[in-house]
Design an enzyme around this catalytic site. Structure first.
Site, PDB file in Angstrom:
ATOM      1  N   GLY A  24       5.152  -2.998   6.655  1.00  0.00           N
ATOM      2  CA  GLY A  24       6.516  -3.479   6.860  1.00  0.00           C
ATOM      3  C   GLY A  24       7.308  -2.722   7.910  1.00  0.00           C
ATOM      4  CD  GLU A  25      10.813  -1.990  11.792  1.00  0.00           C
ATOM      5  OE1 GLU A  25       9.742  -1.583  12.269  1.00  0.00           O
ATOM      6  OE2 GLU A  25      11.834  -1.293  11.753  1.00  0.00           O
ATOM      7  CB  CYS A  32      -1.426   1.420   6.742  1.00  0.00           C
ATOM      8  SG  CYS A  32      -0.877   2.987   6.071  1.00  0.00           S
ATOM      9  CB  CYS A  35      -0.001  -4.273  13.468  1.00  0.00           C
ATOM     10  SG  CYS A  35       0.475  -3.825  11.797  1.00  0.00           S
ATOM     11  CB  SER A  55       7.511   4.700  11.638  1.00  0.00           C
ATOM     12  OG  SER A  55       6.914   4.087  12.758  1.00  0.00           O
ATOM     13  CG  ASN A  81      -7.206   3.320  13.044  1.00  0.00           C
ATOM     14  OD1 ASN A  81      -8.206   4.017  13.231  1.00  0.00           O
ATOM     15  ND2 ASN A  81      -6.105   3.754  12.467  1.00  0.00           N
ATOM     16  CB  CYS A 117       5.203  -6.484   8.868  1.00  0.00           C
ATOM     17  SG  CYS A 117       6.395  -6.027  10.149  1.00  0.00           S
ATOM     18  CB  CYS A 163       1.734   6.870   4.218  1.00  0.00           C
ATOM     19  SG  CYS A 163       1.956   5.396   5.226  1.00  0.00           S
ATOM     20  CB  CYS A 183       2.833  -5.398  16.374  1.00  0.00           C
ATOM     21  SG  CYS A 183       4.560  -4.918  16.265  1.00  0.00           S
ATOM     22  CD  GLU A 214      -2.036  -1.228   3.038  1.00  0.00           C
ATOM     23  OE1 GLU A 214      -3.001  -1.944   3.296  1.00  0.00           O
ATOM     24  OE2 GLU A 214      -1.428  -0.564   3.896  1.00  0.00           O
ATOM     25  CB  SER A 238       6.067   1.752  17.012  1.00  0.00           C
ATOM     26  OG  SER A 238       5.794   2.350  15.773  1.00  0.00           O
ATOM     27  CG  LEU A 239       7.617   3.291  24.070  1.00  0.00           C
ATOM     28  CD1 LEU A 239       8.949   2.549  24.104  1.00  0.00           C
ATOM     29  CD2 LEU A 239       7.675   4.510  24.994  1.00  0.00           C
ATOM     30  CG  HIS A 240       2.812   1.218  20.321  1.00  0.00           C
ATOM     31  ND1 HIS A 240       2.750   2.507  19.837  1.00  0.00           N
ATOM     32  CD2 HIS A 240       2.919   0.440  19.222  1.00  0.00           C
ATOM     33  CE1 HIS A 240       2.822   2.499  18.505  1.00  0.00           C
ATOM     34  NE2 HIS A 240       2.928   1.268  18.103  1.00  0.00           N
TER      35      HIS A 240
HETATM   36  N1  SAH Z   1       6.759  -1.125  11.207  1.00  0.00           N
HETATM   37  C1  SAH Z   1       6.858   0.239  11.525  1.00  0.00           C
HETATM   38  C2  SAH Z   1       6.158   1.165  10.545  1.00  0.00           C
HETATM   39  C3  SAH Z   1       4.821   0.743  10.008  1.00  0.00           C
HETATM   40  S1  SAH Z   1       3.486   0.711  11.140  1.00  0.00           S
HETATM   41  C4  SAH Z   1       6.404   0.495  12.944  1.00  0.00           C
HETATM   42  O1  SAH Z   1       5.801  -0.393  13.529  1.00  0.00           O
HETATM   43  O2  SAH Z   1       6.683   1.563  13.459  1.00  0.00           O
HETATM   44  C5  SAH Z   1       3.081   2.427  11.344  1.00  0.00           C
HETATM   45  C6  SAH Z   1       2.451   2.770  12.686  1.00  0.00           C
HETATM   46  O3  SAH Z   1       1.098   2.255  12.756  1.00  0.00           O
HETATM   47  C7  SAH Z   1       3.170   2.181  13.872  1.00  0.00           C
HETATM   48  O4  SAH Z   1       3.335   3.134  14.884  1.00  0.00           O
HETATM   49  C8  SAH Z   1       2.213   1.094  14.321  1.00  0.00           C
HETATM   50  O5  SAH Z   1       2.395   0.741  15.651  1.00  0.00           O
HETATM   51  C9  SAH Z   1       0.878   1.736  14.052  1.00  0.00           C
HETATM   52  N2  SAH Z   1      -0.256   0.806  14.083  1.00  0.00           N
HETATM   53  C10 SAH Z   1      -0.262  -0.498  13.786  1.00  0.00           C
HETATM   54  N3  SAH Z   1      -1.487  -1.030  13.981  1.00  0.00           N
HETATM   55  C11 SAH Z   1      -2.294  -0.033  14.414  1.00  0.00           C
HETATM   56  C12 SAH Z   1      -3.679   0.059  14.781  1.00  0.00           C
HETATM   57  N4  SAH Z   1      -4.476  -1.005  14.728  1.00  0.00           N
HETATM   58  N5  SAH Z   1      -4.162   1.249  15.170  1.00  0.00           N
HETATM   59  C13 SAH Z   1      -3.359   2.341  15.209  1.00  0.00           C
HETATM   60  N6  SAH Z   1      -2.041   2.330  14.867  1.00  0.00           N
HETATM   61  C14 SAH Z   1      -1.507   1.159  14.488  1.00  0.00           C
HETATM   62 FE1  SF4 Z   2       5.189  -4.650  11.504  1.00  0.00          FE
HETATM   63 FE2  SF4 Z   2       4.958  -2.112  12.335  1.00  0.00          FE
HETATM   64 FE3  SF4 Z   2       2.792  -3.717  12.102  1.00  0.00          FE
HETATM   65 FE4  SF4 Z   2       4.555  -4.168  14.035  1.00  0.00          FE
HETATM   66  S1  SF4 Z   2       3.270  -2.332  13.784  1.00  0.00           S
HETATM   67  S2  SF4 Z   2       3.659  -5.744  12.718  1.00  0.00           S
HETATM   68  S3  SF4 Z   2       6.464  -3.648  13.027  1.00  0.00           S
HETATM   69  S4  SF4 Z   2       4.105  -3.007  10.458  1.00  0.00           S
END
Ligand code: SAH
Ligand code: SF4
Length: 342
Positions: A145-146, A318, A105, A175, A274, A98, A91, A102, A78, A198-200
């Site tokens: 992807g990462e 995304c 995601c 990111s 989301n 990936c 973006c 996580c 995407e 992406s700390l979270h």
């Molecule tokens: N892999 C990288 C970049 C792609 S993800 C990373 O993880 O940082 C881009 C961002 O979207 C990251 O901060 C990720 O944690 C966040 N993300 C993933 N799933 C999500 C969701 N369901 N709701 C909101 N943000 C989300």
């Molecule tokens: Fe991959 Fe980023 Fe999604 Fe984690 S949040 S699975 S690193 S795309």
């Protein structure tokens, strides 16, 4: 390039060609009037200026456009065009799927296919630029992807976006989920790009549950690498913080987070979850909870922004569109996120 290498004016022609292809995002060799006709014909016969095919193209009422692309193999990924009043951003993806897994995601839940090469990464920018009447000045690597798992191609792409397309490094954001050795490698590249982590959650036991990477690189270590990145590049870092109701949005974590970023030139970007069908019952917090979390941070002097959600009517978050496409990633459902806009 072999076609150019044989010519006495190779250097000039290479420069003209790069300008047309990258800085102007042109794709038709026949129209590159400053190149000799014979060369234009040879290029058209032997090269493809745009390797990407569009599988899906959706336009939102708010101007956001989301594309699912592939290079002919149906491994779709995407990219999103994000016009704002004061700038146009996009973006882009660095991998098809990936492998980081996580739990919140949609991309992670869909599994991993392969890395994208630099032409597939920069190709997303060029494709979107051709759709945009305004110049795209900002790029975020927050699609699928990462990026740091595909560091070589991502670094190559960042250099192309800077050297050939002409974008400022300050407008390029990568990111990462938090891969410590690669963060350090990136710092050594001496490119002052913007890095977002992406700390979270600031608490290991919670981050462990959400992000398997935390077992390998826990909070303290990854924050150490981010702090060093900040020092060596002089750039403010971004801490992305996903708010999942009752899991990451608690007041104690807001305090812990404030403590963690104390003294580090940084911005915390809050991202309300989301919805994705994770089978874990994750939910998006109500406005009031987001406000409370934010005010604790602000009360302790932290710079805070909030992710603005856009393109809702076209499932622009995304991960979502790929789930609706019948390609290799059809099993993916739900949304991940829109990129950071701070
Ligand atoms: N892999 C990288 C970049 C792609 S993800 C990373 O993880 O940082 C881009 C961002 O979207 C990251 O901060 C990720 O944690 C966040 N993300 C993933 N799933 C999500 C969701 N369901 N709701 C909101 N943000 C989300
Ligand atoms: Fe991959 Fe980023 Fe999604 Fe984690 S949040 S699975 S690193 S795309």
């Amino acid at each position: 390039m072999e076609v150019l290498g044989a010519r006495p004016d190779a250097k000039l022609r290479a420069k003209q060609l790069a300008h047309r292809l990258y800085a102007r995002a042109e794709e038709d060799f026949a129209e590159m009037g400053d190149l000799p006709q014979g060369l234009r014909e040879e290029l058209a016969q032997r090269f493809v200026s745009q390797p990407l095919h569009i599988a899906t193209h959706r336009k939102s009422t708010d101007g956001v456009e989301k594309l699912l692309v592939h290079r002919g193999d149906n491994a779709v990924y995407e990219c999103v065009l994000l016009p704002y009043a004061d700038r146009v951003s996009c973006c882009i993806s660095s991998q098809v799927g990936c492998p980081m897994g996580c739990k919140f995601c949609a991309t992670g839940l869909g599994g991993f296919d392969r890395n994208l090469d630099a032409s597939e990464i920069v190709g997303q920018y060029l494709l979107l630029q051709r759709l945009s009447p305004r110049r795209i000045s900002h790029v975020v690597f927050m699609g699928m992807g990462e990026p740091l798992l595909n560091l070589e191609n991502v670094v190559k792409s960042l250099r192309l976006l800077h050297d050939e397309v002409g974008l400022s490094y300050r407008h390029l954001t990568v990111s990462t989920v938090g891969l410590v050795p690669q963060i350090r490698e990136l710092a050594n590249e001496q490119m002052p790009i913007h890095l977002a982590l992406s700390l979270h959650s600031p608490i290991d036991s919670i981050r462990d549950r959400l992000m398997p990477v935390n077992h390998k690189w826990p909070v303290k270590e990854v924050m150490g690498a981010m702090r060093d990145y900040q020092k060596s590049t002089g750039r403010k870092i971004t801490i992305e913080y996903l708010l999942i109701k009752g899991i990451t949005d608690t007041p104690d974590q807001a305090h812990e987070l404030a403590q963690l970023v104390k003294g580090v030139p940084s911005v915390v970007n809050l991202i309300p979850f989301n919805w994705v069908d994770t089978e874990q019952g994750f939910a998006r917090p109500e406005r009031e909870r987001v406000r409370a979390f934010r005010s604790i941070l602000e009360g302790r002097g932290v710079n805070v922004t909030e992710r603005v959600e856009r393109g809702h009517d076209i499932a622009a978050a995304c991960g979502q569109l790929a789930g609706q496409h019948g390609g290799r990633f059809a099993k993916r459902t739900g949304a991940t996120s829109l990129p950071v806009h701070s």
